[in-house]
Design an enzyme around this catalytic site. Structure first.
Site, PDB file in Angstrom:
ATOM      1  N   CYS A  33      -2.157   2.685   1.847  1.00 35.13           N
ATOM      2  CA  CYS A  33      -3.247   3.650   2.073  1.00 35.13           C
ATOM      3  C   CYS A  33      -3.036   5.011   1.422  1.00 35.13           C
ATOM      4  CB  CYS A  33      -3.439   3.840   3.572  1.00 35.13           C
ATOM      5  SG  CYS A  33      -3.897   2.313   4.415  1.00 35.13           S
TER       6      CYS A  33
HETATM    7  N1  LIG Z   1      -2.318  -2.210   6.014  1.00 35.47           N
HETATM    8  C1  LIG Z   1      -2.793  -1.163   6.643  1.00 35.47           C
HETATM    9  O1  LIG Z   1      -2.119  -0.572   7.446  1.00 35.47           O
HETATM   10  C2  LIG Z   1      -4.220  -0.678   6.425  1.00 35.47           C
HETATM   11  C3  LIG Z   1      -4.700   0.332   7.260  1.00 35.47           C
HETATM   12  C4  LIG Z   1      -6.004   0.769   7.099  1.00 35.47           C
HETATM   13  C5  LIG Z   1      -6.805   0.209   6.094  1.00 35.47           C
HETATM   14  N2  LIG Z   1      -6.293  -0.774   5.267  1.00 35.47           N
HETATM   15  C6  LIG Z   1      -7.188  -1.333   4.264  1.00 35.47           C
HETATM   16  O2  LIG Z   1      -7.551  -2.655   4.648  1.00 35.47           O
HETATM   17  C7  LIG Z   1      -7.691  -3.487   3.486  1.00 35.47           C
HETATM   18  C8  LIG Z   1      -6.793  -4.708   3.600  1.00 35.47           C
HETATM   19  O3  LIG Z   1      -5.453  -4.264   3.623  1.00 35.47           O
HETATM   20  P1  LIG Z   1      -4.266  -5.192   4.100  1.00 35.47           P
HETATM   21  O4  LIG Z   1      -3.109  -4.284   4.321  1.00 35.47           O
HETATM   22  O5  LIG Z   1      -4.678  -6.098   5.190  1.00 35.47           O
HETATM   23  O6  LIG Z   1      -4.037  -6.065   2.769  1.00 35.47           O
HETATM   24  P2  LIG Z   1      -3.154  -7.406   2.644  1.00 35.47           P
HETATM   25  O7  LIG Z   1      -2.775  -7.493   1.215  1.00 35.47           O
HETATM   26  O8  LIG Z   1      -2.101  -7.427   3.701  1.00 35.47           O
HETATM   27  O9  LIG Z   1      -4.169  -8.560   3.010  1.00 35.47           O
HETATM   28  C9  LIG Z   1      -5.279  -8.878   2.247  1.00 35.47           C
HETATM   29  C10 LIG Z   1      -5.494 -10.382   2.312  1.00 35.47           C
HETATM   30  O10 LIG Z   1      -6.695 -10.683   1.599  1.00 35.47           O
HETATM   31  C11 LIG Z   1      -6.488 -11.895   0.900  1.00 35.47           C
HETATM   32  N3  LIG Z   1      -7.499 -11.985  -0.146  1.00 35.47           N
HETATM   33  C12 LIG Z   1      -7.549 -11.380  -1.345  1.00 35.47           C
HETATM   34  N4  LIG Z   1      -8.674 -11.729  -1.992  1.00 35.47           N
HETATM   35  C13 LIG Z   1      -9.351 -12.558  -1.183  1.00 35.47           C
HETATM   36  C14 LIG Z   1     -10.574 -13.236  -1.290  1.00 35.47           C
HETATM   37  N5  LIG Z   1     -11.355 -13.124  -2.360  1.00 35.47           N
HETATM   38  N6  LIG Z   1     -10.951 -14.037  -0.263  1.00 35.47           N
HETATM   39  C15 LIG Z   1     -10.171 -14.162   0.843  1.00 35.47           C
HETATM   40  N7  LIG Z   1      -9.014 -13.533   0.995  1.00 35.47           N
HETATM   41  C16 LIG Z   1      -8.605 -12.742  -0.007  1.00 35.47           C
HETATM   42  C17 LIG Z   1      -5.058 -11.818   0.421  1.00 35.47           C
HETATM   43  O11 LIG Z   1      -4.542 -13.090   0.112  1.00 35.47           O
HETATM   44  C18 LIG Z   1      -4.381 -11.185   1.638  1.00 35.47           C
HETATM   45  O12 LIG Z   1      -3.918 -12.165   2.548  1.00 35.47           O
HETATM   46  C19 LIG Z   1      -7.381  -2.591   2.292  1.00 35.47           C
HETATM   47  O13 LIG Z   1      -8.576  -2.058   1.794  1.00 35.47           O
HETATM   48  C20 LIG Z   1      -6.546  -1.489   2.906  1.00 35.47           C
HETATM   49  O14 LIG Z   1      -6.650  -0.280   2.168  1.00 35.47           O
HETATM   50  C21 LIG Z   1      -5.014  -1.229   5.423  1.00 35.47           C
END
Ligand SMILES: NC(=O)c1ccc[n+]([C@@H]2O[C@H](COP(=O)([O-])OP(=O)(O)OC[C@H]3O[C@@H](n4cnc5c(N)ncnc54)[C@H](O)[C@@H]3O)[C@@H](O)[C@H]2O)c1
Length: 455
Positions: free
Chosen positions: A293
């Site tokens: 983030c």
């Molecule tokens: N990790 C955090 O603490 C956090 C906090 C707030 C916001 N976010 C936001 O949330 C979003 C997700 O982050 P995250 O940390 O969960 O990411 P992550 O990489 O842990 O998980 C994303 C998942 O999406 C899957 N994916 C990718 N393309 C796909 C598709 N076309 N169809 C289905 N699945 C697909 C990936 O395989 C992965 O398992 C991002 O935008 C991030 O900025 C994350």
């Protein structure tokens, strides 16, 4: 002529979906089973919803299907319990038409030149479109620049669905519509002081009804929802929160550099300042920013701002200061070794902590990775230890191929560098057993040893 006062017409949201949400009978699909999507799926499951997780990563889907977990803070028993209550995961997007509500939690990284990389949102929208049904609710949670929901997601869904469905925009269109909203994820990984249900959920719908439906859905799992007037406001809210952190961390990082020169302990200063009961919030210096983030999201806004001929100077300056921190750490290691009549070239350095912050299993954008690469480039023989990572291979921005070294014989290292202050470390023993410690996290402060250099 008397002016006609507009009368608020009550919006008729989709009654069938509202009823299903009220009765917890809505089938919820979560796209992206990562750090955000998987815990969210479990929350909906706990509330009694039937939940299906979608991911393109077949390994993750398989792991979940066998009742396993790939996120440290989620135990396999939680997955097994969820499975017993109707949770399943799949790579098969055709099952999307069974869903009443679909929440998108896919990655939003930066490209090579710090530009938004929306390929995951685009490909998700392209995968949803063929299965879109009238009356479905689609919510985007991925962090992104203001405008993404309405400028990127909605046009793909509208253009590529075979039934020519449109996103609901005005009160009059109720047939052949689907509902779209944005609601940012606000989780703080590793923070156990606030229950996830207690983090208010900000919701902005493309129209009032989409906002109502998304709000109704989230208010069944979060104690409070905060309605805003549009997806763009909700998207900007998330960026404001993260930019606020990024800028304040840069501020303390810069003041730390000054304090080091002046012989003042910045940590002592922060502890004193934070006793002020108003107007001050403590942020802490460190070896650089990490995580999905804070190092990433602000640049989504600075990119978008250029479309409006606007320079986001605070973001650029904070980025400059924060990205310089790993270089500062390497200089500190060089000077600490120098004081021991040693050069960095050929020195054995143990980096403690790969994760970008303590007690989590996430190394995305971690400054430790940059520090290891810089130390190696300068000729140091680098090892690492992190209880969360038995090995580290290749990522988008690093190629390390290292195995976790045992936390023994610390005396063999010319320098032990504390990059992440995991709670499991026995700092007293680390200080006793090491020749020299460079501490970027103030983890050893109370031990008062002259073997330690703070940086
Ligand atoms: N990790 C955090 O603490 C956090 C906090 C707030 C916001 N976010 C936001 O949330 C979003 C997700 O982050 P995250 O940390 O969960 O990411 P992550 O990489 O842990 O998980 C994303 C998942 O999406 C899957 N994916 C990718 N393309 C796909 C598709 N076309 N169809 C289905 N699945 C697909 C990936 O395989 C992965 O398992 C991002 O935008 C991030 O900025 C994350």
């Amino acid at each position: 002529m008397a002016t006609k006062i507009p009368v608020a017409v009550p919006q008729i949201a989709h009654p069938e979906l509202e009823r299903k949400i009220r009765l917890r009978q809505a089938h919820v699909g979560i796209i992206g089973m990562g750090y955000v999507g998987l815990p969210l799926a479990l929350l909906f499951g706990e509330e009694g919803y039937e939940v299906t997780g979608f991911d393109v990563d077949a390994d993750k889907v398989e792991k979940l299907a066998s009742g396993g977990s790939y996120i440290v803070r989620i135990s396999p028993s939680e997955i097994q319990n969820a499975r017993a209550h109707g949770f399943s995961a799949t790579t098969d997007y055709s099952r999307l038409d069974e869903m009443d509500a679909v929440v998108i939690c896919v990655p939003t990284p930066l490209g090579e030149f710090r530009e938004p990389d929306l390929r995951y949102i685009r490909s998700t929208a392209q995968s949803i479109a063929p299965h879109l049904r009238a009356g479905q609710l689609i919510v985007l949670e991925s962090t992104t620049y203001p405008g993404t929901t309405e400028e990127v997601l909605v046009p793909i869904l509208e253009k590529e669905n075979p039934a020519s469905l449109c996103a609901a925009r005005t009160a009059s269109d109720s047939d052949g519509v689907f509902y779209v909203a944005f609601s940012p994820e606000r989780e703080d990984p590793g923070n156990t002081t606030v229950d996830r249900r207690d983090i208010p959920k900000v919701v902005g719908g493309v129209d009032e009804r989409a906002g109502d439906l998304a709000s109704a859905l989230y208010s069944t799992i979060f104690h409070r929802t905060v309605r805003v007037s549009s997806p763009a406001v909700a998207e900007m809210t998330k960026l404001l929160e993260n930019i606020y952190r990024c800028v304040n961390i840069a501020l303390v990082n810069e003041l730390k550099l000054l304090c080091l020169r002046m012989g003042i302990d910045i940590w002592e200063v922060i502890e004193a300042a934070k006793t002020k009961p108003f107007g001050f919030q403590a942020f802490y210096p460190g070896p650089g920013l990490g995580g999905h983030c804070i190092p990433v999201d602000p640049f989504y806004l600075s990119w978008k701002a250029k479309e409006f001929d606007f320079q986001t100077r605070f973001i650029e300056l904070a980025g400059e200061i924060n990205t310089a921190m790993p270089y500062h750490v390497v200089s500190a290691v060089i000077s600490a070794l120098n004081n021991h009549n040693k050069a960095l070239q050929g020195a054995r350095v143990l980096v403690l902590g790969l994760a970008y912050k303590k007690d989590i299993d996430d190394l995305r954008e971690s400054p430790s990775l940059t520090i290891i690469e810089l130390l190696r480039k300068a000729g140091a023989e680098v090892s690492y230890h992190d209880p969360y990572f038995p090995f580290v291979g290749r990522g988008r921005k690093y190629d390390l191929h290292m195995k976790c070294a045992p936390l023994q014989n610390l005396n063999q290292y010319d320098c032990v560098l504390i990059a992440t202050d995991h709670s499991d470390y026995d700092y007293q023993r680390i200080v006793e057993d090491s020749q020299l410690i460079v501490d970027t996290r103030n983890a050893t402060r109370r031990l008062r040893s002259n073997k330690v250099v703070y940086c």
